[in-house]
Design a protein around this motif. Structure first.
Motif, PDB file in Angstrom:
ATOM      1  N   VAL A   5      10.141 -79.691  61.107  1.00 49.76           N
ATOM      2  CA  VAL A   5      10.612 -78.020  60.727  1.00 49.76           C
ATOM      3  C   VAL A   5      10.640 -77.503  61.688  1.00 49.76           C
ATOM      4  O   VAL A   5      10.140 -77.069  62.578  1.00 49.76           O
ATOM      5  N   ILE A   8      12.356 -72.174  61.093  1.00 50.69           N
ATOM      6  CA  ILE A   8      11.898 -72.066  59.006  1.00 50.69           C
ATOM      7  C   ILE A   8      11.559 -70.137  59.184  1.00 50.69           C
ATOM      8  O   ILE A   8      10.265 -69.648  59.622  1.00 50.69           O
ATOM      9  N   LYS A  10      11.094 -67.062  56.608  1.00 55.84           N
ATOM     10  CA  LYS A  10      11.024 -67.157  54.467  1.00 55.84           C
ATOM     11  C   LYS A  10      10.747 -65.232  54.017  1.00 55.84           C
ATOM     12  O   LYS A  10       9.618 -65.232  55.103  1.00 55.84           O
ATOM     13  N   PRO A  54      14.024 -71.920  51.869  1.00 53.91           N
ATOM     14  CA  PRO A  54      14.285 -70.764  52.714  1.00 53.91           C
ATOM     15  C   PRO A  54      14.982 -70.135  53.644  1.00 53.91           C
ATOM     16  O   PRO A  54      16.961 -70.300  53.113  1.00 53.91           O
ATOM     17  N   GLY A  57      16.768 -71.970  59.039  1.00 54.45           N
ATOM     18  CA  GLY A  57      16.407 -73.096  59.483  1.00 54.45           C
ATOM     19  C   GLY A  57      15.970 -74.825  58.905  1.00 54.45           C
ATOM     20  O   GLY A  57      17.167 -74.585  57.933  1.00 54.45           O
ATOM     21  N   ASP A  67      17.664 -80.556  53.613  1.00 49.71           N
ATOM     22  CA  ASP A  67      18.427 -79.940  53.706  1.00 49.71           C
ATOM     23  C   ASP A  67      19.208 -79.373  52.355  1.00 49.71           C
ATOM     24  O   ASP A  67      19.215 -78.300  51.452  1.00 49.71           O
TER      25      ASP A  67
END
Lengths: 252, 295
Positions: A5, A8, A10, A54, A57, A67
């Motif tokens: 990850v 990221i 959001k 997101p 990221g 993705d």
């Protein structure tokens, strides 16, 4: 090879739920993710599993970018999530809940169903056996033929775990497996998670019950206010002043 | 009297096909289709118009299923992007659009004047109870095939998945399955059944006008499956049977209850059905045949 990850972020309106979150779960590892309520843990799960895009990221799993994939596509790569509030198929029995999860069933196409009944029957028999094994493993025999909607909260969590196992997972994202579960069952669920981890299935477990998670996961990430505060072994993490402040509001 | 009973049975069977379609869509999959009558209308007009061009009914009735099913396809694509309640509105709008189109496109449908003289099934058999029974036999056979297919679906992996969609769509996605394809198949299949029902209706009544395809038809079907038990094949059968028995039987009630005119009775009938619906939702929401859990 791992769940990766990267950075990221959001936001919901002006509220930044996640800001630049990065973490890594090596294949087969058992990693905990702790943090007070509202830290952004469940939001992060929703982003990883594809239910929420997101703002920024990237997510990679086993060397491949996730993705462009929708939630179902991500689950098919072996990255399977459960939900904080159990989402059982309430009118299906425990057995049917798990059978519904198995991939690649001929009888799921109408053509297969009506024109290849022999193959469907054979697959159903094999699947029923595999499901019985999972039910035994999770000690759900007594409620196997009950509608899942009638089970207790803890049993529903086990049904969700069982369903995830039928998908042939490589990494399971468990969202608060111990919330609202009685202490005896917590011990049971922990034992099952350890066993599964021993068979090579990785786990990323969200929990805000610090104590439970420190007993389970050898490695912890700590989140607070949408950021990763720190990571490391439970002892080191718990000794960290920032973690104590996040949890206890600076009282210690 | 025999002819009258046969007529009721035929209409009941036609409604049963409609109920089976809605049971598949709503009862099993959770799709709130308020536009069922639209597909019924498409089936009726398709088969009526084609048969008046001289095509045999053995071709026009399947054609009705195909056009109604195809009409459901774009609706299915829309359904994937809408929440349940919006989908319900869209389907209701769709069926009203269908009715307005058949009202306006006079060159094709003869507008409000409707289409008279639609060929009957078994036109060669002399009119009378024999012809009635033959028609009933055909519709019964088709209904039985539909019931058989539905039961097969309910007991199958496909049935398991659509019920999972009804119970929790996101959980199914989290397990690696896309609900989209299943929902579209279910909409097409249920609408094709409505199309067949429409074709039988057209060839039985022999005269169709746009006013026969009002939303009330859709809601009669909803009432039937709610009374019988949503999500159960037997519920669709029992519910439709009871609703038809009441709607028709209440005609005779007027002979017993004095001082009620024909018009008043028609309104009273709908009122009683409405009351029943309320009582069922409060006291037996699972319907007569349902226990909410087992098939």
């Amino acid at each position: 090879m791992s769940l990766q990850v990267t950075n990221i972020s959001k936001a919901f309106g002006g509220f930044k739920a996640l800001s630049g979150v990065s973490l890594e779960v090596p294949m087969g590892a058992l990693v905990g993710l702790i943090g007070p309520n509202g830290a952004g843990k469940s939001t992060l799960f929703s982003v990883i599993s594809g239910f929420m895009p997101p703002d920024e990221g990237a997510i990679g799993f086993d060397g491949r970018s996730l993705d462009g994939l929708n939630p179902a596509g991500r689950a098919r790569t072996g990255l399977v999530r459960t939900f904080q509030v159990p989402r059982e198929f309430a009118h299906l029995t425990v057995r049917e809940n798990m059978m519904a999860a198995a991939p690649g069933q001929t009888g799921e196409s109408l053509v297969g169903l009506f024109f290849r009944p022999g193959k469907v029957r054979e697959e159903e028999e094999r699947l029923a056996e595999a499901v019985s094994e999972v039910i035994r493993f999770l000690r759900l025999e007594r409620v196997a033929d009950e509608p899942a909607g009638k089970l207790s909260g803890g049993q529903k969590k086990l049904v969700e775990l069982g369903r995830a196992l039928l998908v042939e997972p490589r990494l399971i994202l468990l969202d608060e497996p111990f919330a609202g579960v009685n202490p005896v069952l917590i011990g049971e669920i922990m034992e099952r998670i350890r066993e599964l981890n021993g068979r090579g299935i990785g786990f990323l477990v969200i929990e805000h019950d610090l104590e439970a998670l420190t007993r389970l996961a050898p490695q912890l990430y700590v989140m607070d206010q949408g950021r990763i505060l720190t990571m490391g072994a439970p002892d080191a993490v718990l000794a960290d002043a920032r973690v104590r402040e996040a949890y206890l509001g600076g009282a210690v | 009297m025999d002819a009258y009973l046969a007529a009721i049975a035929i209409i009941a069977l036609i409604y049963m096909l409609l109920s089976l379609g809605l049971t598949l869509q709503y009862g099993l999959t959770g799709l709130i289709n308020f536009g069922h009558v639209g597909f019924f209308a498409i089936g009726a007009y398709t088969s009526a118009l084609l048969s008046l061009q001289g095509l045999p009914l053995a071709l026009t009735i399947p054609a009705a299923a195909v056009t109604a099913g195809l009409a459901a396809w774009p609706i299915g694509l829309i359904s994937l992007r809408l929440r349940d309640d919006y989908f319900a509105i869209v389907t209701l709008g769709f069926s009203e659009t269908v009715r307005l189109v058949i009202t306006s496109e006079k060159w094709l449908t003869n507008g409000v004047q409707g289409i008279p003289g639609i060929p009957r099934l078994f036109e060669t058999i002399s009119v009378g109870i024999g012809a009635q029974l033959a028609v009933m036999g055909v519709i019964l056979a088709v209904t039985l095939v539909a019931i058989y297919a539905m039961r097969r679906i309910v007991a199958s992996p496909f049935g398991r998945v659509i019920e999972a969609i009804r119970d929790n769509e996101e959980a199914l996605q989290a397990l690696g399955k896309d609900p989209a394809g299943f929902k579209i198949q279910v909409l097409i299949l249920g609408s094709a059944l409505a199309g067949i029902a429409g074709a039988f209706y057209a060839h039985y009544i022999t005269y169709i006008v746009p006013d026969q395809f009002i939303p009330l038809v859709t809601f009669y079907v909803w009432m039937a499956i709610i009374i019988g038990g949503v999500g159960r094949v037997s519920g669709a059968i029992v519910g439709t049977g009871l609703l038809m028995l009441f709607l028709e039987g209440s005609r005779f009630l007027r002979d017993i209850v004095p001082g009620v005119s024909e018009v008043e009775m028609a309104s009273l009938r709908i009122g009683v059905v409405g009351l029943l619906l309320v009582l069922f939702t409060i006291y037996r929401p699972q319907g007569l045949m349902g226990d909410f859990t087992k098939r």
